[in-house]
Scaffold this motif. Structure first.
Motif, PDB file in Angstrom:
ATOM      1  N   SER A  18     -57.313   2.787  20.209  1.00  0.00           N
ATOM      2  CA  SER A  18     -56.166   3.592  20.650  1.00  0.00           C
ATOM      3  C   SER A  18     -56.606   4.711  21.573  1.00  0.00           C
ATOM      4  CB  SER A  18     -55.432   4.167  19.441  1.00  0.00           C
ATOM      5  OG  SER A  18     -54.905   3.146  18.634  1.00  0.00           O
ATOM      6  N   GLY A  19     -57.678   5.411  21.186  1.00  0.00           N
ATOM      7  CA  GLY A  19     -58.175   6.502  22.018  1.00  0.00           C
ATOM      8  C   GLY A  19     -58.687   6.020  23.355  1.00  0.00           C
ATOM      9  N   LEU A  20     -59.372   4.875  23.352  1.00  0.00           N
ATOM     10  CA  LEU A  20     -59.901   4.323  24.602  1.00  0.00           C
ATOM     11  C   LEU A  20     -58.763   3.946  25.543  1.00  0.00           C
ATOM     12  CD1 LEU A  20     -62.217   3.278  26.347  1.00  0.00           C
ATOM     13  CD2 LEU A  20     -62.117   1.127  25.053  1.00  0.00           C
ATOM     14  N   LEU A  83     -68.065  -6.318  29.721  1.00  0.00           N
ATOM     15  CA  LEU A  83     -68.737  -5.028  29.789  1.00  0.00           C
ATOM     16  C   LEU A  83     -68.930  -4.527  28.366  1.00  0.00           C
ATOM     17  CD1 LEU A  83     -69.808  -2.493  31.252  1.00  0.00           C
ATOM     18  CD2 LEU A  83     -67.435  -1.684  31.398  1.00  0.00           C
ATOM     19  N   ALA A  84     -70.176  -4.454  27.926  1.00  0.00           N
ATOM     20  CA  ALA A  84     -70.463  -3.988  26.569  1.00  0.00           C
ATOM     21  C   ALA A  84     -70.252  -2.483  26.486  1.00  0.00           C
ATOM     22  CB  ALA A  84     -71.892  -4.346  26.186  1.00  0.00           C
ATOM     23  N   LEU A  85     -69.658  -2.058  25.382  1.00  0.00           N
ATOM     24  CA  LEU A  85     -69.369  -0.641  25.140  1.00  0.00           C
ATOM     25  C   LEU A  85     -69.740  -0.344  23.696  1.00  0.00           C
ATOM     26  CD1 LEU A  85     -68.025   2.057  25.995  1.00  0.00           C
ATOM     27  CD2 LEU A  85     -65.844   1.087  25.247  1.00  0.00           C
ATOM     28  N   SER A  86     -70.759   0.482  23.491  1.00  0.00           N
ATOM     29  CA  SER A  86     -71.288   0.642  22.145  1.00  0.00           C
ATOM     30  C   SER A  86     -71.864   2.035  21.922  1.00  0.00           C
ATOM     31  CB  SER A  86     -72.382  -0.407  21.896  1.00  0.00           C
ATOM     32  OG  SER A  86     -72.963  -0.258  20.617  1.00  0.00           O
ATOM     33  N   VAL A  87     -71.961   2.420  20.648  1.00  0.00           N
ATOM     34  CA  VAL A  87     -72.667   3.658  20.317  1.00  0.00           C
ATOM     35  C   VAL A  87     -74.171   3.431  20.408  1.00  0.00           C
ATOM     36  CG1 VAL A  87     -70.857   4.549  18.823  1.00  0.00           C
ATOM     37  CG2 VAL A  87     -72.649   3.103  17.843  1.00  0.00           C
ATOM     38  N   SER A  88     -74.591   2.179  20.328  1.00  0.00           N
ATOM     39  CA  SER A  88     -76.017   1.854  20.336  1.00  0.00           C
ATOM     40  C   SER A  88     -76.578   1.876  21.754  1.00  0.00           C
ATOM     41  CB  SER A  88     -76.246   0.458  19.736  1.00  0.00           C
ATOM     42  OG  SER A  88     -77.573   0.033  19.944  1.00  0.00           O
ATOM     43  N   ALA A 109     -70.592   7.429  24.672  1.00  0.00           N
ATOM     44  CA  ALA A 109     -70.714   8.860  24.958  1.00  0.00           C
ATOM     45  C   ALA A 109     -70.131   9.224  26.321  1.00  0.00           C
ATOM     46  CB  ALA A 109     -72.186   9.278  24.910  1.00  0.00           C
ATOM     47  N   ILE A 110     -69.866   8.225  27.171  1.00  0.00           N
ATOM     48  CA  ILE A 110     -69.357   8.541  28.508  1.00  0.00           C
ATOM     49  C   ILE A 110     -67.852   8.777  28.464  1.00  0.00           C
ATOM     50  CG2 ILE A 110     -71.212   7.194  29.547  1.00  0.00           C
ATOM     51  CD1 ILE A 110     -69.204   5.068  30.303  1.00  0.00           C
ATOM     52  N   SER A 111     -67.320   9.351  29.522  1.00  0.00           N
ATOM     53  CA  SER A 111     -65.903   9.734  29.566  1.00  0.00           C
ATOM     54  C   SER A 111     -65.013   8.544  29.893  1.00  0.00           C
ATOM     55  CB  SER A 111     -65.696  10.810  30.626  1.00  0.00           C
ATOM     56  OG  SER A 111     -65.899  10.270  31.931  1.00  0.00           O
ATOM     57  N   GLY A 112     -63.714   8.739  29.665  1.00  0.00           N
ATOM     58  CA  GLY A 112     -62.745   7.712  30.011  1.00  0.00           C
ATOM     59  C   GLY A 112     -62.771   7.366  31.491  1.00  0.00           C
ATOM     60  N   ALA A 113     -62.959   8.394  32.335  1.00  0.00           N
ATOM     61  CA  ALA A 113     -63.021   8.159  33.780  1.00  0.00           C
ATOM     62  C   ALA A 113     -64.240   7.317  34.135  1.00  0.00           C
ATOM     63  CB  ALA A 113     -63.063   9.488  34.526  1.00  0.00           C
ATOM     64  N   PHE A 129     -74.188   0.148  34.222  1.00  0.00           N
ATOM     65  CA  PHE A 129     -75.001   0.565  33.087  1.00  0.00           C
ATOM     66  C   PHE A 129     -74.988   2.077  32.948  1.00  0.00           C
ATOM     67  CE2 PHE A 129     -76.790  -3.514  34.242  1.00  0.00           C
ATOM     68  CZ  PHE A 129     -76.968  -4.120  33.016  1.00  0.00           C
ATOM     69  N   SER A 130     -75.024   2.547  31.701  1.00  0.00           N
ATOM     70  CA  SER A 130     -75.255   3.959  31.464  1.00  0.00           C
ATOM     71  C   SER A 130     -76.686   4.289  31.904  1.00  0.00           C
ATOM     72  CB  SER A 130     -75.082   4.287  29.982  1.00  0.00           C
ATOM     73  OG  SER A 130     -73.722   4.225  29.612  1.00  0.00           O
ATOM     74  N   PRO A 131     -76.939   5.564  32.234  1.00  0.00           N
ATOM     75  CA  PRO A 131     -78.284   5.957  32.661  1.00  0.00           C
ATOM     76  C   PRO A 131     -79.346   5.494  31.667  1.00  0.00           C
ATOM     77  CG  PRO A 131     -76.754   7.760  32.993  1.00  0.00           C
ATOM     78  CD  PRO A 131     -75.986   6.696  32.251  1.00  0.00           C
ATOM     79  N   ARG A 132     -80.442   5.021  32.189  1.00  0.00           N
ATOM     80  CA  ARG A 132     -81.653   4.546  31.520  1.00  0.00           C
ATOM     81  C   ARG A 132     -81.520   3.163  30.905  1.00  0.00           C
ATOM     82  NH1 ARG A 132     -83.633   4.860  26.281  1.00  0.00           N
ATOM     83  NH2 ARG A 132     -82.167   5.465  24.653  1.00  0.00           N
ATOM     84  N   LEU A 133     -80.295   2.680  30.614  1.00  0.00           N
ATOM     85  CA  LEU A 133     -80.155   1.368  30.000  1.00  0.00           C
ATOM     86  C   LEU A 133     -80.533   0.245  30.964  1.00  0.00           C
ATOM     87  CD1 LEU A 133     -76.893   1.654  27.862  1.00  0.00           C
ATOM     88  CD2 LEU A 133     -79.248   2.281  27.296  1.00  0.00           C
ATOM     89  N   ALA A 134     -80.316   0.468  32.261  1.00  0.00           N
ATOM     90  CA  ALA A 134     -80.667  -0.560  33.245  1.00  0.00           C
ATOM     91  C   ALA A 134     -82.154  -0.874  33.194  1.00  0.00           C
ATOM     92  CB  ALA A 134     -80.274  -0.107  34.644  1.00  0.00           C
TER      93      ALA A 134
END
Length: 216
Positions: A18-20, A83-88, A109-113, A129-134
């Motif tokens: 819902s929040g997403l 697109l994977a979206l995870s806390v991990s 941890a990233i923003s909705g935008a 990719f989020s920073p460093r995950l690439a």
């Protein structure tokens, strides 16, 4: 007006879904939701979204989580991107879901935008990719792995490669024949040659092989 990006959100926490949805911008149209592996595969096959926002750890199925969802939707990978979206942010989780066929991986941890931008990039055919995950992906899919795939593909003729891609996407022999303007018997001959050259034993193994190498 630009068409919206039809998106399915897969996460086992209803509050997070819902929040997403509330945080995604106007480019994104959420056309389905799911909380388990089985629900996700069913919904994705039903609505054929442009992008699936996929949690890595999900209940159900055989315990494979998000990677199992991607594998269960292998015939759709040409038109639906994951697109994977995870806390991990563990290397194992990132590599597993990318190896299955996802086009990107971002953390919660990233923003909705930022998530919206990542969805748009993936929908457009890019990776996100989020920073460093690439870096995990580059480490896992380095030049040696690319060279190995190229060597395997070099065994196939141009026509065999066309047939292989269509079969891996879930086309029937009849559909492949129609698409390539050849006979069903010729399709069967090409599939047999592909399986022999790649040392595979079935269509299922062929699809798994193509998904693992992200060549659909």
């Amino acid at each position: 007006m630009t068409e919206s990006i039809r998106t399915v959100v897969v996460d086992d926490h209803a509050i997070f879904r819902s929040g997403l949805k509330a945080d995604l911008d106007g480019r994104i149209e959420v056309v389905g939701e799911a909380a388990t592996v089985e629900e996700a595969i069913e919904v994705i096959h039903a609505v054929r979204p442009d992008v699936v926002l996929l949690d890595v750890h999900l209940p159900g199925g055989r315990g494979g989580g998000g990677a199992e969802v991607v594998a269960g939707c292998a015939p759709l990978l040409a038109e639906t991107r994951f697109l994977a979206l995870s806390v991990s942010d563990s290397a194992e989780d990132v590599v597993t879901v990318i190896r299955a066929g996802a086009r990107g991986y971002v953390t919660k941890a990233i923003s909705g935008a930022e998530i919206s931008d990542a969805v748009a990039r993936v929908a457009g055919g890019d990776a996100a990719f989020s920073p460093r995950l690439a870096g995990f992906v580059l480490d896992a899919f380095g030049t040696a792995a690319v060279a190995s795939v190229d060597d395997e593909l070099d065994k196939l003729s141009a026509r065999e490669l066309e047939v292989m891609r269509l079969i891996a996407r879930g086309y029937s022999y009849k559909e492949v024949a129609k698409e390539l303007f050849i006979s069903i018997k010729t399709v069967e001959t090409h599939v047999s040659a592909v399986l022999r050259k790649l040392q595979l034993s079935s269509r299922h193994e062929l699809t798994r092989w193509a998904v693992d190498r992200r060549i659909l």
